[in-house]
Write a protein that holds these residues in place. Structure first.
Motif, PDB file in Angstrom:
ATOM      1  N   LEU A 113      12.034   5.193   0.265  1.00 33.01           N
ATOM      2  CA  LEU A 113      11.067   5.038   1.350  1.00 33.01           C
ATOM      3  C   LEU A 113      11.673   4.186   2.453  1.00 33.01           C
ATOM      4  O   LEU A 113      12.158   3.084   2.211  1.00 33.01           O
ATOM      5  N   GLU A 114      11.618   4.716   3.684  1.00 35.45           N
ATOM      6  CA  GLU A 114      11.948   3.929   4.871  1.00 35.45           C
ATOM      7  C   GLU A 114      10.713   3.919   5.764  1.00 35.45           C
ATOM      8  O   GLU A 114      10.092   4.966   5.976  1.00 35.45           O
ATOM      9  N   TRP A 115      10.340   2.748   6.281  1.00 34.23           N
ATOM     10  CA  TRP A 115       9.150   2.694   7.109  1.00 34.23           C
ATOM     11  C   TRP A 115       9.314   1.651   8.204  1.00 34.23           C
ATOM     12  O   TRP A 115      10.034   0.669   8.042  1.00 34.23           O
ATOM     13  N   THR A 116       8.656   1.905   9.318  1.00 31.99           N
ATOM     14  CA  THR A 116       8.652   0.969  10.430  1.00 31.99           C
ATOM     15  C   THR A 116       7.257   0.953  11.039  1.00 31.99           C
ATOM     16  O   THR A 116       6.570   1.974  11.086  1.00 31.99           O
ATOM     17  N   ALA A 117       6.866  -0.212  11.505  1.00 28.15           N
ATOM     18  CA  ALA A 117       5.612  -0.377  12.238  1.00 28.15           C
ATOM     19  C   ALA A 117       5.920  -1.250  13.443  1.00 28.15           C
ATOM     20  O   ALA A 117       6.417  -2.380  13.282  1.00 28.15           O
ATOM     21  N   ALA A 168       0.836  -1.207   0.000  1.00 26.67           N
ATOM     22  CA  ALA A 168       0.000   0.000   0.000  1.00 26.67           C
ATOM     23  C   ALA A 168       0.867   1.251   0.000  1.00 26.67           C
ATOM     24  O   ALA A 168       0.605   2.213  -0.747  1.00 26.67           O
ATOM     25  N   LEU A 169       1.903   1.277   0.831  1.00 27.80           N
ATOM     26  CA  LEU A 169       2.780   2.448   0.888  1.00 27.80           C
ATOM     27  C   LEU A 169       3.452   2.695  -0.450  1.00 27.80           C
ATOM     28  O   LEU A 169       3.557   3.834  -0.923  1.00 27.80           O
ATOM     29  N   LYS A 170       3.906   1.637  -1.093  1.00 31.28           N
ATOM     30  CA  LYS A 170       4.667   1.791  -2.328  1.00 31.28           C
ATOM     31  C   LYS A 170       3.781   2.046  -3.538  1.00 31.28           C
ATOM     32  O   LYS A 170       4.204   2.722  -4.481  1.00 31.28           O
ATOM     33  N   SER A 179      -1.394   6.220   8.721  1.00 37.42           N
ATOM     34  CA  SER A 179      -2.215   5.090   9.147  1.00 37.42           C
ATOM     35  C   SER A 179      -2.606   4.270   7.932  1.00 37.42           C
ATOM     36  O   SER A 179      -3.041   4.818   6.921  1.00 37.42           O
ATOM     37  N   VAL A 180      -2.440   2.963   8.039  1.00 39.37           N
ATOM     38  CA  VAL A 180      -2.815   2.047   6.964  1.00 39.37           C
ATOM     39  C   VAL A 180      -3.919   1.131   7.482  1.00 39.37           C
ATOM     40  O   VAL A 180      -3.733   0.416   8.470  1.00 39.37           O
ATOM     41  N   LYS A 181      -5.051   1.163   6.812  1.00 39.45           N
ATOM     42  CA  LYS A 181      -6.187   0.310   7.173  1.00 39.45           C
ATOM     43  C   LYS A 181      -6.085  -0.994   6.391  1.00 39.45           C
ATOM     44  O   LYS A 181      -6.085  -0.995   5.162  1.00 39.45           O
ATOM     45  N   VAL A 182      -5.998  -2.100   7.118  1.00 39.41           N
ATOM     46  CA  VAL A 182      -5.885  -3.418   6.499  1.00 39.41           C
ATOM     47  C   VAL A 182      -7.131  -4.224   6.843  1.00 39.41           C
ATOM     48  O   VAL A 182      -7.479  -4.370   8.009  1.00 39.41           O
ATOM     49  N   SER A 183      -7.793  -4.756   5.821  1.00 40.41           N
ATOM     50  CA  SER A 183      -9.006  -5.554   6.004  1.00 40.41           C
ATOM     51  C   SER A 183      -8.757  -6.985   5.548  1.00 40.41           C
ATOM     52  O   SER A 183      -8.156  -7.214   4.492  1.00 40.41           O
TER      53      SER A 183
END
Length: 610
Positions: A236-240, A223-225, A273-277
């Motif tokens: 892009l660098e990302w962490t969760a 989704a981010l990419k 925020s990423v909504k995952v269903s």
């Protein structure tokens, strides 16, 4: 959606130069760290006050040392260390109605004060405004001061309630002048294009019972990419911090810290925020196994495999190839939607980076696949009409091997999609596709792409289609009886056209319903061991819910995968799930026996069950 995001690279009051000083000229004035220090009022030898200020600022920025005044002919000069930075002429002094000597010492005093102040603190005067074009920031200044932009084409300043608002209009630089009536300061600004444009919201879909954490994390990455519009060469660098497994029918919103940079742009840094269903699908085993291994050794570019997947069907896709040519090859497996409808697809990945060790490559691919397929955990990918996405995209050096095992399910859309694999001669991969070469999930990197001539080129439908690649068997062992033996990959499944069988059953899931019993009067330990009977191999196993990976084993070596203590009369039932792996040698053997016998000597113990 986007909390505490820094569209401003570094806001007012946040960018400081420490003990360094910033010297600039605006008009005929000189500024140190944004504070006005002195102003030229008269020309000298035909040089305008503005040019005098510019030259003096340039000299001052390169000088260091004590500030002193020295006479020079009929004029006076101000030096910083050995560098002459100012010359006080009669015209300059006359414009103020004072002597040249008095003005020289006044300017020297102002310079000395400003330079000392620059060493003492890195306060607001040293701040800088950096904004992405289209972004705004609030300047925390009282509206009693006068705030102006040096160039409204780049940065617009407007009063906004009890403060000022600065908006970047186009790329450029300049300064903001802050005048409170008794003093004037400047704050430099830089307006640049943004490193990325973010959507109002990020959304992704997965499936599984549950969708494992790795699948949810992969959907977030995709989704981010795919939903962010990046500037060229963006990174892009990302962490969760906490990405949970997600049950069927549930939704989770995951906060993700992102840092997006690109050359000559303003970075995007903050939390999105990423909504995952997790969409609920009826559980469905793969209908067929597609076996892409003929030829195993690829000697030249060309089509390697082709198959169609009908709407509502699911296929397991095994691919395993060695580059047997004298030059590098690019091997690509892809899904093609050549219809007029969007295709909604579930993908469970398992792809290994190129290696010179076929066993290791097969184990890495199988490891990714087995962890996810057990709960039908998959990412949801939507292919627009007349588009494609890669399942695997790798550059292979001569004699390098690629191995993969994936599940593909067509959920909604056209009557069928195409899956094909091809070998291409080496070519220069464009920047957008380069990350895909090192990814086990290349569709996350490049997303859906319009079909081109290569995607539409001819292909051959493969004969290596094997129905029902999930098999269940029963296995029993009684203490005191003969040693239990089960041969993995011995019973080959038959091809769809009944014209051949799959030796070794590579890629076929075996669910072994196992029963151990102890009819004796003594308590004993019973072990389950895996033996590489046919050659150099490795194995992956679920013992009920316990996941195990053997080391790579030489021929005829054994690894203990389970051991149970059985009291007299005890019965132990459990399931062993495994898949014969590409690159390994099958058939292999499972043994059930009493631990401590001569047969168990030298066995590697990786068991976690008791």
């Amino acid at each position: 959606m986007f909390s505490k995001i820094a569209g401003v690279l570094l806001c007012v009051g946040l960018v400081v130069t420490g003990l360094a000083r910033t010297v600039s000229a605006s008009g005929s004035s000189i500024y140190i760290n944004g504070e006005q220090v002195l102003t030229f009022r008269a020309a000298s030898n035909g040089v305008s006050p503005e040019l005098l200020a510019s030259k003096a600022a340039s000299k001052l920025s390169r000088s260091s040392g004590k500030v002193v005044v020295r006479p020079m002919g009929s004029d006076y000069v101000v030096k910083v260390g050995p560098q002459t930075v100012l010359t006080v002429t009669r015209a300059e002094a006359s414009a103020r109605g004072i002597s040249r000597r008095t003005l020289a010492y006044r300017w020297a005093g102002e310079l000395q004060r400003s330079l000392i102040e620059a060493k003492r603190s890195a306060g607001p005067a040293q701040s800088e405004i950096r904004l992405a074009v289209g972004d705004s920031t609030t300047l925390t200044l009282p509206t009693t001061v006068r705030v102006t932009s040096s160039d409204d084409r780049f940065l617009s300043i407007r009063k906004s309630g009890s403060s000022y608002s600065a908006t970047a209009l186009r790329p450029g630089s300049g300064f903001v002048t802050i005048n409170n009536g008794s003093s004037v300061r400047q704050v430099n600004f830089v307006c640049r294009m943004t490193a990325a444009k973010l959507p109002d919201s990020y959304e992704a879909e997965v499936t599984g019972r549950p969708a494992i954490s790795g699948t949810v994390r992969g959907a977030i990455e995709a989704a981010l990419k795919q939903q962010t519009k990046f500037s060229p060469l963006a990174k892009l660098e990302w962490t969760a911090d906490n990405v949970p497994a997600l049950g069927a029918g549930l939704t989770v919103t995951v906060p993700v810290k992102v840092n997006i940079t690109a050359p000559d742009t303003v970075a995007r840094t903050g939390t999105v925020s990423v909504k995952v269903s997790n969409i609920t699908l009826v559980p469905q085993d793969e209908d067929v196994l597609w076996y892409c291994n003929d030829p195993e050794r690829v000697e030249k570019p060309g089509n390697l495999f082709g198959a169609s997947l009908a709407l509502g069907s699911s296929a397991r896709f095994l691919y395993h190839h060695i580059n047997d040519s004298a030059a590098p090859l690019i091997l690509r497996s892809q899904i093609v939607n050549d219809s007029d409808k969007p295709a909604k697809i579930a993908i469970t990945p398992g792809d290994s980076a190129p290696d010179f060790d076929p066993v290791g490559a097969g184990m890495r691919a199988g490891d990714l696949f087995m962890r996810a397929i057990r709960t039908a955990s998959a990412e949801i990918v939507v292919l627009p009409p007349h588009s494609t996405c890669p399942i695997s995209f790798r550059r292979l050096a001569p004699q390098a091997v690629i191995s993969g095992l994936a599940a593909i399910r067509l959920i909604e859309g056209p009557e069928r999609i195409i899956v094909r694999a091809d070998a291409f001669p080496p070519y220069e991969v464009i920047a957008k596709w380069k990350p895909a070469l090192s990814s086990s999930t290349p569709w996350r990197e490049v997303g859906a792409q319009p079909l081109n001539e290569w995607d539409k080129s001819s292909y051959t439908l493969s004969d290596h289609i094997y129905p029902d690649p999930i098999r269940s068997e029963a296995w029993e062992y009684k203490v005191g009886g003969r040693m239990g033996v089960f041969r993995l990959g011995q019973k080959s499944i038959e091809r769809q056209d009944n014209a051949g069988r799959l030796d070794g059953n590579f890629g076929v899931t075996v669910n072994l319903e196992t029963t151990l019993s102890n009819p004796t009067e003594e308590t004993v330990n019973v072990e389950i061991a895996f033996e590489t009977s046919a050659g150099y191999s490795g194995g992956l196993f679920f013992i009920d819910d316990v996941y195990l990976m053997t080391p790579k084993l030489l021929p005829k070596k054994q690894a203990r995968i389970a051991i149970y203590k059985l009291a007299p009369g005890a019965v132990k039932k459990f399931r062993i799930t495994t898949i014969p792996l590409s690159g390994s040698s099958y058939p292999a053997t499972l043994f059930a026996r009493v631990a401590g016998s001569d047969a168990t000597a030298g066995v590697i113990d990786i068991s976690r069950s008791k």
